[in-house]
Design an enzyme around this catalytic site. Structure first.
Site, PDB file in Angstrom:
ATOM      1  CG  LEU A 108      -1.854  -1.252   1.278  1.00  0.00           C
ATOM      2  CD1 LEU A 108      -2.721  -1.225   2.529  1.00  0.00           C
ATOM      3  CD2 LEU A 108      -2.737  -1.342   0.029  1.00  0.00           C
ATOM      4  CG  HIS A 124       8.018 -10.781   6.721  1.00  0.00           C
ATOM      5  ND1 HIS A 124       7.563 -10.708   5.416  1.00  0.00           N
ATOM      6  CD2 HIS A 124       9.225 -11.398   6.673  1.00  0.00           C
ATOM      7  CE1 HIS A 124       8.471 -11.237   4.616  1.00  0.00           C
ATOM      8  NE2 HIS A 124       9.486 -11.663   5.352  1.00  0.00           N
TER       9      HIS A 124
HETATM   10  C1  GAR Z   1       1.640 -15.679   7.331  1.00  0.00           C
HETATM   11  O1  GAR Z   1       2.669 -16.612   7.479  1.00  0.00           O
HETATM   12  C2  GAR Z   1       2.206 -14.270   7.218  1.00  0.00           C
HETATM   13  O2  GAR Z   1       3.341 -14.060   7.996  1.00  0.00           O
HETATM   14  C3  GAR Z   1       2.547 -14.217   5.750  1.00  0.00           C
HETATM   15  O3  GAR Z   1       1.457 -14.831   5.116  1.00  0.00           O
HETATM   16  C4  GAR Z   1       0.954 -15.867   5.972  1.00  0.00           C
HETATM   17  C5  GAR Z   1      -0.546 -15.718   6.079  1.00  0.00           C
HETATM   18  O4  GAR Z   1      -1.119 -16.755   6.822  1.00  0.00           O
HETATM   19  N1  GAR Z   1       2.749 -12.859   5.328  1.00  0.00           N
HETATM   20  C6  GAR Z   1       3.687 -12.511   4.454  1.00  0.00           C
HETATM   21  O5  GAR Z   1       4.408 -13.317   3.898  1.00  0.00           O
HETATM   22  C7  GAR Z   1       3.761 -11.014   4.181  1.00  0.00           C
HETATM   23  N2  GAR Z   1       5.021 -10.669   3.591  1.00  0.00           N
HETATM   24  P1  GAR Z   1      -2.621 -16.664   7.325  1.00  0.00           P
HETATM   25  O6  GAR Z   1      -3.461 -16.222   6.126  1.00  0.00           O
HETATM   26  O7  GAR Z   1      -2.954 -18.056   7.752  1.00  0.00           O
HETATM   27  O8  GAR Z   1      -2.682 -15.658   8.448  1.00  0.00           O
END
Ligand code: GAR
Length: 215
Positions: A108, A124
């Site tokens: 964003l 993250h």
């Molecule tokens: C999580 O592991 C989060 O840290 C990651 O996406 C996943 C979502 O899991 N985020 C990133 O990679 C952002 N750069 P969820 O939908 O089960 O919460």
């Protein structure tokens, strides 16, 4: 009793297990400051894609959920700006005080970032600043960690700034990288820690916003 509340917007792109951790924490009264009357409430969920299970989780919890998809006909910068402006509009309509990126994969920009400076947090799945930045998300992060031979990984919750995965760090939780780990087994171990970290960070932010940073 004083009863001020911070309205929380949760941004999602996928399965929403971090959203679920936040919903469960709110239900368990963890965003409520007891006798002080301070509280945080998840008032809306926004997904940048349709059909993801996070939307179902919001529905089951009775939280209004919006799909704000990226407008593919625009250039990348225009697309990000357009999505950011639509999210800003929702924030204004819902009187949002805290924005939580809970597995939200769009970047964003613009007025939203300025209007919510210090009031947006992101989770993250690595120990930032390692394995962060554009293109580093989800399984790609865990594959890069395994390829690099790191002995530990984990998760980070940080304040969102104009960069990607660069803002001040609030919380990190560490897990070992085990012999024989795959991206899936490592992701699962980190996910368990994320669910603790995101709730702890949300509580920290709600308290901080309501006390004007004096807590
Ligand atoms: C999580 O592991 C989060 O840290 C990651 O996406 C996943 C979502 O899991 N985020 C990133 O990679 C952002 N750069 P969820 O939908 O089960 O919460």
């Amino acid at each position: 009793m004083n009863s001020i509340s911070v309205n929380i917007l949760v941004l999602v792109s996928g399965g929403g297990t971090n959203l679920q951790a936040l919903i469960d924490a709110e239900k368990a009264g963890r965003f409520s400051g007891g006798t002080s009357g301070l509280s945080g409430k998840i008032v809306a969920v926004v997904s940048d894609r349709a059909g993801v299970y996070a939307l179902e989780r919001a529905k089951l919890a009775g939280i209004p959920a919006f799909v704000e998809a990226l407008e593919k006909t625009l250039t990348k910068p225009e697309r990000r700006r357009d999505l950011s402006d639509r999210i800003l509009k929702i924030c204004q309509e819902q009187d949002i005080g805290l924005i939580i990126y809970a597995g939200f994969l769009s970047i964003l920009t613009g007025e939203l970032i300025e209007a919510y400076a210090g009031k947006m947090i992101n989770i993250h799945p690595s120990l930032l600043p390692k394995f962060g930045g554009q293109g580093m998300y989800g399984e790609r992060v865990h594959q890069a960690v395994l390829a690099s031979g790191e002995k530990e990984s984990g998760c980070t919750v940080h304040i969102v700034d104009a960069g990607t995965d660069t803002g001040p760090i609030l919380i990190q939780r560490t897990v070992p990288v085990l012999a024989g780990d795959t991206a899936d087994t490592l992701a699962e171990r980190i996910h368990r820690e994320e669910h603790i970290a995101i709730v702890d960070a949300a509580i920290m932010m709600v308290t901080n916003i309501l006390t004007g940073g004096k807590s």
